[in-house]
Design an enzyme around this catalytic site. Structure first.
Site, PDB file in Angstrom:
ATOM      1  N   HIS A  83     -59.462  56.787 -24.441  1.00  0.00           N
ATOM      2  CA  HIS A  83     -59.224  55.726 -23.450  1.00  0.00           C
ATOM      3  C   HIS A  83     -60.142  54.534 -23.724  1.00  0.00           C
ATOM      4  O   HIS A  83     -59.687  53.380 -23.706  1.00  0.00           O
ATOM      5  CB  HIS A  83     -59.471  56.286 -22.046  1.00  0.00           C
ATOM      6  CG  HIS A  83     -59.471  55.254 -20.968  1.00  0.00           C
ATOM      7  ND1 HIS A  83     -58.344  54.903 -20.259  1.00  0.00           N
ATOM      8  CD2 HIS A  83     -60.481  54.485 -20.465  1.00  0.00           C
ATOM      9  CE1 HIS A  83     -58.647  53.969 -19.382  1.00  0.00           C
ATOM     10  NE2 HIS A  83     -59.939  53.698 -19.483  1.00  0.00           N
ATOM     11  N   GLU A  84     -61.420  54.804 -23.989  1.00  0.00           N
ATOM     12  CA  GLU A  84     -62.361  53.720 -24.271  1.00  0.00           C
ATOM     13  C   GLU A  84     -62.007  53.011 -25.568  1.00  0.00           C
ATOM     14  O   GLU A  84     -62.123  51.784 -25.673  1.00  0.00           O
ATOM     15  CB  GLU A  84     -63.794  54.272 -24.338  1.00  0.00           C
ATOM     16  CG  GLU A  84     -64.288  54.921 -23.057  1.00  0.00           C
ATOM     17  CD  GLU A  84     -64.314  53.971 -21.882  1.00  0.00           C
ATOM     18  OE1 GLU A  84     -64.494  52.746 -22.100  1.00  0.00           O
ATOM     19  OE2 GLU A  84     -64.133  54.428 -20.739  1.00  0.00           O
ATOM     20  N   ASP A 111     -55.017  53.946 -20.947  1.00  0.00           N
ATOM     21  CA  ASP A 111     -54.472  55.295 -20.727  1.00  0.00           C
ATOM     22  C   ASP A 111     -53.302  55.556 -21.669  1.00  0.00           C
ATOM     23  O   ASP A 111     -53.187  56.644 -22.256  1.00  0.00           O
ATOM     24  CB  ASP A 111     -54.011  55.455 -19.278  1.00  0.00           C
ATOM     25  CG  ASP A 111     -55.164  55.682 -18.313  1.00  0.00           C
ATOM     26  OD1 ASP A 111     -56.301  55.898 -18.777  1.00  0.00           O
ATOM     27  OD2 ASP A 111     -54.927  55.636 -17.088  1.00  0.00           O
ATOM     28  N   GLU A 167     -56.417  49.174 -17.619  1.00  0.00           N
ATOM     29  CA  GLU A 167     -56.653  50.619 -17.525  1.00  0.00           C
ATOM     30  C   GLU A 167     -55.388  51.401 -17.872  1.00  0.00           C
ATOM     31  O   GLU A 167     -55.441  52.423 -18.555  1.00  0.00           O
ATOM     32  CB  GLU A 167     -57.137  50.979 -16.118  1.00  0.00           C
ATOM     33  CG  GLU A 167     -58.534  50.502 -15.790  1.00  0.00           C
ATOM     34  CD  GLU A 167     -59.578  51.017 -16.760  1.00  0.00           C
ATOM     35  OE1 GLU A 167     -59.533  52.221 -17.100  1.00  0.00           O
ATOM     36  OE2 GLU A 167     -60.429  50.227 -17.180  1.00  0.00           O
ATOM     37  N   HIS A 180     -59.363  50.451 -24.979  1.00  0.00           N
ATOM     38  CA  HIS A 180     -59.853  49.152 -24.502  1.00  0.00           C
ATOM     39  C   HIS A 180     -60.244  48.265 -25.686  1.00  0.00           C
ATOM     40  O   HIS A 180     -59.964  47.063 -25.701  1.00  0.00           O
ATOM     41  CB  HIS A 180     -61.066  49.341 -23.585  1.00  0.00           C
ATOM     42  CG  HIS A 180     -60.717  49.775 -22.195  1.00  0.00           C
ATOM     43  ND1 HIS A 180     -59.843  49.077 -21.393  1.00  0.00           N
ATOM     44  CD2 HIS A 180     -61.150  50.835 -21.444  1.00  0.00           C
ATOM     45  CE1 HIS A 180     -59.742  49.678 -20.219  1.00  0.00           C
ATOM     46  NE2 HIS A 180     -60.518  50.749 -20.225  1.00  0.00           N
TER      47      HIS A 180
END
Length: 410
Positions: A276-277, A358, A354, A280
């Site tokens: 997930h990070e 995801d 977000e 980003h």
């Protein structure tokens, strides 16, 4: 516009913000007793859900008292000449514009922090302790305060001094030079925050060799993400709550995992959180947020340059000798409605980002490990599973848990 009109506008803004927040918090609190959504029935059992409800209700009451106290104190300070009193004290020590301003803000900051310290202490050592979150010692609490003060003096005082110096030197064009200094500071902090600031408050060390590091490196190689810096920070020093974050870019990019995260999640779940990070980073959210912050800062400083030479702004907060620092206080309150609007936009974009992160984790690693990790993290922090939509719209930078899970299941 004269100072009297500005004064009443400032009072109106403060009261409106208080009422808006009170209503939003009330609407949110009304949903604390809602049934757990079917999609989240496995997050809490009945006893854990009661504990979660009690935690949220306790924080709601506590924050309401703080909000009332803070609003009444601010209005009293404004109406009865508190800013003029502080300005008189500051000017008695020095007539130098920079020193005068530093003393003015220093007195306000120190006084505010002293007043708020009992509330902070109560929240940490009573509420967080009662619900099993607190790991902070008195020593750590005091040291954090001292370190925070020193950072504010050095960093905050340095930036403020530079802005005022530019104002003295360049007049209303000061905002361009101030923007440059703040832009450099923001970029520097984004790059080196984890390297320079985090060690002042927490111990961090590279992730040890083992199966977790092997899985993380294998995933990073799969998605073409060069990752040399994986650190573990002792978040358990202060709280049982878990977290992970990505910082920096280029050679300074690093992933930081809280030790509580490693203790609470399975290895595949940790990799899913990391994915997930990485999402980003891959979607360039960090660069976008930095650029937007720089643009908004420039706009704010430009608007400030239009107000700062107007003596009515200083007079509106009760300071009889108009000055840059007094106008800055008045401008900060007058500008707050615009800040609320830009905050809403940034929160909307953040929630959208977000979902994108995801989706990236789902597509490159898998949905199920991320779903189970989100549920565990929500459970361990006793988070709100049924927030009110209006509260989400105004304050949430992340989508509610149920929305994220439904998105991951698509």
């Amino acid at each position: 516009m004269n100072s009297t009109t500005l004064f009443y506008i400032i009072i109106g803004i403060l009261i409106f913000q208080f009422l808006l927040e009170t209503i939003l918090n009330y609407l949110n609190a009304k949903r604390y007793n809602d049934a757990i959504p079917d999609e989240l029935h496995d997050v809490f059992n009945e006893e854990e859900y009661k504990k979660s409800q009690a935690y949220k209700k306790t924080n709601y009451s506590f924050n309401l008292y703080i909000s009332i106290f803070s609003t009444v104190l601010t209005l009293t300070f404004l109406i009865f000449g508190g800013f003029e009193f502080v300005d008189t004290i500051a000017s008695s020590f020095s007539k130098n514009m920079i020193i005068h301003a530093l003393l003015f803000f220093g007195i306000i900051f120190l006084g505010s922090d002293i007043i708020n310290t009992p509330f902070s202490y109560y929240h940490t050592f009573v509420i967080e302790e009662k619900f099993g979150f607190n790991k902070t010692t008195i020593k750590t609490f005091v040291l954090d305060k001292i370190k925070g003060w020193l950072m504010m003096i050095i960093l905050g005082g340095g930036v403020l001094s530079a802005i005022i110096w530019f104002f003295e030197w360049a007049g209303t064009n000061f905002w361009l030079y101030a923007w440059g200094v703040i832009a450099f500071f923001m970029l520097f902090m984004n790059l080196f925050y984890s390297r320079l600031i985090v060690p002042l408050f927490n111990k961090q060390k590279p992730l040890e060799e083992g199966s977790l590091k092997t899985k993380i490196e294998a995933y990073a190689n799969t998605v073409g993400f060069k990752l040399n810096n994986i650190f573990v920070v002792d978040g358990s020093k202060r709280s049982t709550k878990a977290n992970a974050y990505f910082s920096g870019f280029g050679t300074e990019k690093r992933v930081t995992l809280y030790d509580t995260l490693i203790n609470d999640l399975e290895e595949d779940e940790i990799v899913a959180v990391l994915a997930h990070e990485v999402g980003h980073y891959k979607r360039k959210h960090i660069i976008f947020n930095l650029l937007i912050s720089l643009i908004l800062t420039g706009i704010t400083l430009f608007i400030l340059s239009l107000f700062v030479n107007n003596p009515e702004v200083s007079l509106a907060i009760g300071v009889n000798n108009p000055s840059f620092h007094a106008a800055l206080i008045g401008f900060g309150i007058l500008y707050s409605p615009i800040s609320e609007i830009t905050g809403l936009i940034m929160n909307y974009l953040s929630r959208k980002f977000e979902y994108q992160a995801d989706d990236y984790a789902k597509n490159t690693f898998g949905a199920n490990p991320l779903i189970t990790s989100l549920k565990k993290l929500s459970k361990n922090s006793l988070s709100n599973l049924t927030p009110h939509p209006a509260y989400v719209f105004m304050h949430y930078s992340h989508p509610p848990l149920i929305n994220r899970i439904n998105n991951l299941k698509v």
